[in-house]
Design a protein around this motif. Structure first.
Motif, PDB file in Angstrom:
ATOM      1  N   GLN A 158       0.813  -1.177   0.059  1.00  0.00           N
ATOM      2  CA  GLN A 158       0.039   0.211  -0.049  1.00  0.00           C
ATOM      3  C   GLN A 158       0.774   1.456   0.075  1.00  0.00           C
ATOM      4  O   GLN A 158       0.284   2.341  -0.161  1.00  0.00           O
ATOM      5  CB  GLN A 158      -1.038  -0.125   1.027  1.00  0.00           C
ATOM      6  CG  GLN A 158      -2.203  -1.004   1.064  1.00  0.00           C
ATOM      7  CD  GLN A 158      -2.790  -1.145   2.648  1.00  0.00           C
ATOM      8  OE1 GLN A 158      -3.802  -0.312   2.561  1.00  0.00           O
ATOM      9  NE2 GLN A 158      -2.425  -1.901   3.505  1.00  0.00           N
ATOM     10  N   GLY A 159       2.272   1.217   0.323  1.00  0.00           N
ATOM     11  CA  GLY A 159       2.924   2.293   0.498  1.00  0.00           C
ATOM     12  C   GLY A 159       4.080   2.113   1.413  1.00  0.00           C
ATOM     13  O   GLY A 159       4.470   1.147   1.729  1.00  0.00           O
ATOM     14  N   VAL A 160       4.321   3.355   2.100  1.00  0.00           N
ATOM     15  CA  VAL A 160       5.200   3.517   3.402  1.00  0.00           C
ATOM     16  C   VAL A 160       4.742   3.233   4.775  1.00  0.00           C
ATOM     17  O   VAL A 160       3.344   4.098   4.583  1.00  0.00           O
ATOM     18  CB  VAL A 160       6.011   4.633   3.271  1.00  0.00           C
ATOM     19  CG1 VAL A 160       6.778   5.101   4.215  1.00  0.00           C
ATOM     20  CG2 VAL A 160       6.928   4.759   1.999  1.00  0.00           C
ATOM     21  N   TRP A 161       5.260   2.553   5.275  1.00  0.00           N
ATOM     22  CA  TRP A 161       4.540   2.380   6.817  1.00  0.00           C
ATOM     23  C   TRP A 161       5.374   3.364   7.921  1.00  0.00           C
ATOM     24  O   TRP A 161       6.809   3.224   7.590  1.00  0.00           O
ATOM     25  CB  TRP A 161       4.518   0.912   7.143  1.00  0.00           C
ATOM     26  CG  TRP A 161       3.498   0.492   6.387  1.00  0.00           C
ATOM     27  CD1 TRP A 161       3.454   0.053   4.993  1.00  0.00           C
ATOM     28  CD2 TRP A 161       2.068   0.280   6.984  1.00  0.00           C
ATOM     29  NE1 TRP A 161       2.166  -0.581   4.774  1.00  0.00           N
ATOM     30  CE2 TRP A 161       1.129  -0.452   5.871  1.00  0.00           C
ATOM     31  CE3 TRP A 161       1.566   0.545   8.063  1.00  0.00           C
ATOM     32  CZ2 TRP A 161      -0.025  -0.647   5.866  1.00  0.00           C
ATOM     33  CZ3 TRP A 161      -0.074   0.232   8.072  1.00  0.00           C
ATOM     34  CH2 TRP A 161      -0.689  -0.313   7.059  1.00  0.00           C
ATOM     35  N   ASN A 183       9.713  -6.966  -4.558  1.00  0.00           N
ATOM     36  CA  ASN A 183      10.374  -7.539  -3.622  1.00  0.00           C
ATOM     37  C   ASN A 183      11.753  -6.619  -3.286  1.00  0.00           C
ATOM     38  O   ASN A 183      12.470  -6.742  -2.591  1.00  0.00           O
ATOM     39  CB  ASN A 183      10.948  -8.830  -3.710  1.00  0.00           C
ATOM     40  CG  ASN A 183       9.893 -10.108  -3.338  1.00  0.00           C
ATOM     41  OD1 ASN A 183       9.549  -9.597  -2.143  1.00  0.00           O
ATOM     42  ND2 ASN A 183       9.758 -10.997  -4.016  1.00  0.00           N
ATOM     43  N   LEU A 184      11.804  -5.604  -4.617  1.00  0.00           N
ATOM     44  CA  LEU A 184      13.012  -4.421  -4.372  1.00  0.00           C
ATOM     45  C   LEU A 184      12.505  -3.125  -3.971  1.00  0.00           C
ATOM     46  O   LEU A 184      13.165  -2.155  -4.034  1.00  0.00           O
ATOM     47  CB  LEU A 184      13.771  -4.715  -5.636  1.00  0.00           C
ATOM     48  CG  LEU A 184      14.552  -5.913  -6.019  1.00  0.00           C
ATOM     49  CD1 LEU A 184      15.120  -5.840  -7.310  1.00  0.00           C
ATOM     50  CD2 LEU A 184      15.745  -5.900  -4.981  1.00  0.00           C
ATOM     51  N   SER A 185      11.267  -3.088  -3.386  1.00  0.00           N
ATOM     52  CA  SER A 185      10.781  -1.653  -2.887  1.00  0.00           C
ATOM     53  C   SER A 185      11.752  -1.469  -1.580  1.00  0.00           C
ATOM     54  O   SER A 185      11.925  -2.152  -0.606  1.00  0.00           O
ATOM     55  CB  SER A 185       9.283  -1.947  -2.200  1.00  0.00           C
ATOM     56  OG  SER A 185       8.514  -2.261  -3.468  1.00  0.00           O
ATOM     57  N   ARG A 186      12.018  -0.075  -1.656  1.00  0.00           N
ATOM     58  CA  ARG A 186      12.898   0.039  -0.258  1.00  0.00           C
ATOM     59  C   ARG A 186      12.564   1.672   0.035  1.00  0.00           C
ATOM     60  O   ARG A 186      11.616   2.434  -0.679  1.00  0.00           O
ATOM     61  CB  ARG A 186      14.330   0.503  -1.237  1.00  0.00           C
ATOM     62  CG  ARG A 186      14.973  -0.722  -1.754  1.00  0.00           C
ATOM     63  CD  ARG A 186      15.560  -1.572  -0.777  1.00  0.00           C
ATOM     64  NE  ARG A 186      16.264  -2.868  -1.195  1.00  0.00           N
ATOM     65  CZ  ARG A 186      15.941  -3.829  -1.475  1.00  0.00           C
ATOM     66  NH1 ARG A 186      14.691  -4.445  -1.077  1.00  0.00           N
ATOM     67  NH2 ARG A 186      16.614  -4.994  -1.808  1.00  0.00           N
ATOM     68  N   GLY A 200      10.510   3.879  -3.204  1.00  0.00           N
ATOM     69  CA  GLY A 200      10.330   3.337  -4.494  1.00  0.00           C
ATOM     70  C   GLY A 200      10.905   1.859  -4.818  1.00  0.00           C
ATOM     71  O   GLY A 200      11.504   1.476  -3.817  1.00  0.00           O
ATOM     72  N   SER A 201      10.763   1.320  -6.078  1.00  0.00           N
ATOM     73  CA  SER A 201      11.534   0.373  -6.216  1.00  0.00           C
ATOM     74  C   SER A 201      12.203   0.413  -7.651  1.00  0.00           C
ATOM     75  O   SER A 201      12.639  -0.524  -7.892  1.00  0.00           O
ATOM     76  CB  SER A 201      10.386  -0.936  -6.468  1.00  0.00           C
ATOM     77  OG  SER A 201       9.310  -0.436  -7.646  1.00  0.00           O
ATOM     78  N   GLY A 202      11.870   1.411  -8.391  1.00  0.00           N
ATOM     79  CA  GLY A 202      12.619   1.517  -9.683  1.00  0.00           C
ATOM     80  C   GLY A 202      12.339   2.666 -10.385  1.00  0.00           C
ATOM     81  O   GLY A 202      11.958   3.661  -9.961  1.00  0.00           O
ATOM     82  N   THR A 204      10.992   3.102 -14.291  1.00  0.00           N
ATOM     83  CA  THR A 204      10.409   2.710 -15.369  1.00  0.00           C
ATOM     84  C   THR A 204       9.039   3.491 -15.533  1.00  0.00           C
ATOM     85  O   THR A 204       8.855   4.396 -14.637  1.00  0.00           O
ATOM     86  CB  THR A 204       9.842   1.291 -15.178  1.00  0.00           C
ATOM     87  OG1 THR A 204       8.946   1.001 -13.989  1.00  0.00           O
ATOM     88  CG2 THR A 204      11.029   0.346 -14.875  1.00  0.00           C
ATOM     89  N   SER A 205       8.526   3.325 -16.591  1.00  0.00           N
ATOM     90  CA  SER A 205       7.193   4.031 -16.823  1.00  0.00           C
ATOM     91  C   SER A 205       6.205   3.664 -15.423  1.00  0.00           C
ATOM     92  O   SER A 205       5.371   4.479 -15.512  1.00  0.00           O
ATOM     93  CB  SER A 205       6.502   3.646 -18.235  1.00  0.00           C
ATOM     94  OG  SER A 205       6.231   2.385 -18.444  1.00  0.00           O
ATOM     95  N   ALA A 206       6.030   2.424 -15.151  1.00  0.00           N
ATOM     96  CA  ALA A 206       5.112   2.055 -14.047  1.00  0.00           C
ATOM     97  C   ALA A 206       5.879   2.229 -12.719  1.00  0.00           C
ATOM     98  O   ALA A 206       4.704   2.392 -11.897  1.00  0.00           O
ATOM     99  CB  ALA A 206       4.618   0.610 -14.294  1.00  0.00           C
ATOM    100  N   SER A 207       7.106   2.352 -12.392  1.00  0.00           N
ATOM    101  CA  SER A 207       7.833   2.202 -11.156  1.00  0.00           C
ATOM    102  C   SER A 207       8.564   3.652 -10.776  1.00  0.00           C
ATOM    103  O   SER A 207       9.310   3.751 -11.747  1.00  0.00           O
ATOM    104  CB  SER A 207       8.355   1.009 -11.031  1.00  0.00           C
ATOM    105  OG  SER A 207       9.153   1.006  -9.779  1.00  0.00           O
ATOM    106  N   ARG A 208       8.174   4.389 -10.154  1.00  0.00           N
ATOM    107  CA  ARG A 208       8.876   5.581  -9.715  1.00  0.00           C
ATOM    108  C   ARG A 208       9.558   5.595  -8.393  1.00  0.00           C
ATOM    109  O   ARG A 208       8.779   5.083  -7.477  1.00  0.00           O
ATOM    110  CB  ARG A 208       7.894   6.578 -10.204  1.00  0.00           C
ATOM    111  CG  ARG A 208       7.195   6.880 -11.234  1.00  0.00           C
ATOM    112  CD  ARG A 208       8.063   7.207 -12.537  1.00  0.00           C
ATOM    113  NE  ARG A 208       8.320   8.933 -12.154  1.00  0.00           N
ATOM    114  CZ  ARG A 208       7.326   9.707 -12.641  1.00  0.00           C
ATOM    115  NH1 ARG A 208       6.355   9.268 -13.370  1.00  0.00           N
ATOM    116  NH2 ARG A 208       7.353  11.004 -12.414  1.00  0.00           N
ATOM    117  N   LEU A 209      10.411   6.363  -8.175  1.00  0.00           N
ATOM    118  CA  LEU A 209      10.966   6.872  -6.697  1.00  0.00           C
ATOM    119  C   LEU A 209      10.293   8.053  -6.533  1.00  0.00           C
ATOM    120  O   LEU A 209       9.737   8.774  -7.187  1.00  0.00           O
ATOM    121  CB  LEU A 209      12.576   7.407  -7.002  1.00  0.00           C
ATOM    122  CG  LEU A 209      13.394   6.074  -7.132  1.00  0.00           C
ATOM    123  CD1 LEU A 209      14.882   6.543  -7.077  1.00  0.00           C
ATOM    124  CD2 LEU A 209      13.264   4.891  -6.547  1.00  0.00           C
TER     125      LEU A 209
END
Length: 461
Positions: A158-161, A183-186, A200-202, A204-209
């Motif tokens: 869901q996001g950041v806790w 699995n690489l969400s940081r 974020g996790s990357g 890409t067009s779908a994955s942003r920091l």
């Protein structure tokens, strides 16, 4: 023993070296195996931390749980570490101002915490909904700032806790567009300012920091790097003095390994020298990168923890070289604590190095400007500590619009004032405390302008 048809089995695995009893069926009976791995220093640590002011350590190890060095003992390569948490072991945090508090992790956000120095451990997931295989990363991620040690951050579907009480409870800070959980969400807290959070996790067009400058209450997706196609990150690192500087770390072959932004993600540069090529132009090896640390007392020196060891730049990322005075092993975690850097290696245990002239963390009481243009920007208050009210004083180098923000030490924004068309030079405003709203404790004052920001500390008594 051929006559009696008995024998012993010796096993090596990611937990070390074990040998069985001697029998016709060795190793079958309960307690028939003996650990013989002390001193081999072969543990695969994903994360490590140090007890403030002491040579005691905690770390999470692959398939072997979370271990802590013996209490009241100066740790060495021969120390018999004590197992504290089961499962896979991942990130671990030792509270900087209260050494009785430690939190560790197992897979899929399985956090456990102690408030009595490790004598007892309890759940650290109260209120945390993103747990389990479908909702949390396998490599559980914990982040905090030594400057604000009570506050922890984790990530999930869901996001950041955020936990304001060192894992006692958790609250969701959801992220909308561009949040692609995997699995690489940081998540990472700025070393310069604990109210700045990256997640974020990357790229890409779908994955942003994503970037937050209000302690994680809100997040904004930042721009992707445009110089080469990229994907998932392996980590995010920050700078000890520059609030808007961060590093996105990658492990793709034939491509950028370390991207740096100095403007909170508006633009990025490849400081590992790959660009669109398959070979670095500045000496960085084409290997996976897992961690990065800018040395707090020598900010032109950057350490990168890679698959083959410690790669160093002494000129702020212009050139790189593999250090030949450290072992060639994967370095998953690096932290500055007191006058030491703690390195969690994935295969050779926990290491530390003492650096003359380094003290970390420092008090968050001075200017944290990002560039020379804002070097005259100042903020303070008097009296401090505050009982009823205080005069907040500031200095502005040029005509600007500004905002004054007040945060709790858990990163919660409690007040914001817009200051329009401020004239160059000193200024001040009166702030009155509401005893019902403003409880006793440490607060952060932050003055934001077009040219930079500064932070100081205010104490309410």
């Amino acid at each position: 023993d051929e006559a009696n048809q008995t024998f012993r089995i010796v096993v090596t695995n990611d937990g070390g070296v074990y040998y069985s009893d001697v029998s016709r069926n060795p190793g079958e009976a309960d307690r028939s195996w003996v650990f013989a791995g002390n001193g081999y220093n072969s543990t695969q640590f994903y994360g490590a931390d140090k007890k403030p002011g002491a040579m005691e350590f905690v770390g999470g190890s692959q398939d072997n749980g979370t271990y802590r060095s013996p209490g009241a003992e100066e740790s060495s390569s021969a120390s018999a570490y004590v197992r504290q948490i089961g499962g896979d072991g991942f990130r671990a945090v030792w509270h900087y101002s209260d050494p009785d508090r430690i939190i560790g992790s197992s897979q899929y956000n399985g956090f456990r915490r102690t408030t009595d120095g490790g004598a007892t451990w309890t759940t650290g997931t109260t209120g945390l909904e993103d747990i389990g295989e479908d909702n949390a990363p396998f490599v559980s991620w914990l982040a905090n700032s030594k400057k604000s040690p009570n506050v922890l951050y984790a990530v999930g579907r869901q996001g950041v806790w955020r936990s304001p009480d060192f894992g006692g409870s958790w609250e969701l800070k959801p992220i909308g567009s561009g949040w692609a959980f995997n699995n690489l969400s940081r998540v990472t807290v700025s070393e310069a300012d604990p109210t700045i959070i990256w997640a974020g996790s990357g790229m890409t067009s779908a994955s942003r920091l994503h970037f937050s400058d209000d302690g994680g209450d809100t997040f904004t997706a930042v721009n992707n790097y445009s110089g080469a196609p990229l994907g998932n990150i392996t980590n995010i690192a920050t700078h000890p003095t520059q609030r808007r500087t961060a590093y996105a770390i990658f492990s793709f072959s034939d491509g950028p390994k370390i991207l740096r932004t100095m403007d909170a993600g508006d633009t990025w540069e490849d400081i590992s020298g790959f660009g669109n090529g398959a070979e670095s132009s500045n000496g960085f090896p084409d290997v996976p990168v897992f961690s990065l640390l800018v040395l707090p007392h020598e900010i032109n020196t950057i350490w990168a923890g890679t698959e083959i060891g410690l790669v160093e730049s002494t000129d702020n990322g212009e050139t790189w070289a593999l250090r030949d005075d450290f072992i060639n092993t994967a370095i998953w975690d690096m932290k500055a604590v007191d006058d030491q850097v703690v390195l969690g290696t994935h295969g050779r245990g926990i290491w530390t190095v003492t650096l003359e002239g380094m003290t970390w963390p420092t008090e968050l009481v001075t200017s944290l400007s990002d560039d020379l243009e804002s070097s005259a920007l100042q903020i303070s208050n008097y009296p401090n500590p505050v009982s009823v009210g205080t005069t907040i004083k500031y200095n502005i180098p040029t005509v600007v619009n500004a905002s004054l923000e007040i945060f709790t030490n858990t990163g919660q924004l409690i007040e914001k004032r817009e200051l329009v068309n401020l004239k160059p030079g000193p200024g001040e405003l009166l702030w009155l405390r509401d005893p019902i709203v403003h409880s006793t404790g440490v607060y952060l004052l932050r003055l934001n302008t077009d040219t930079g920001s500064v932070v100081s500390r205010m104490i309410l008594k």
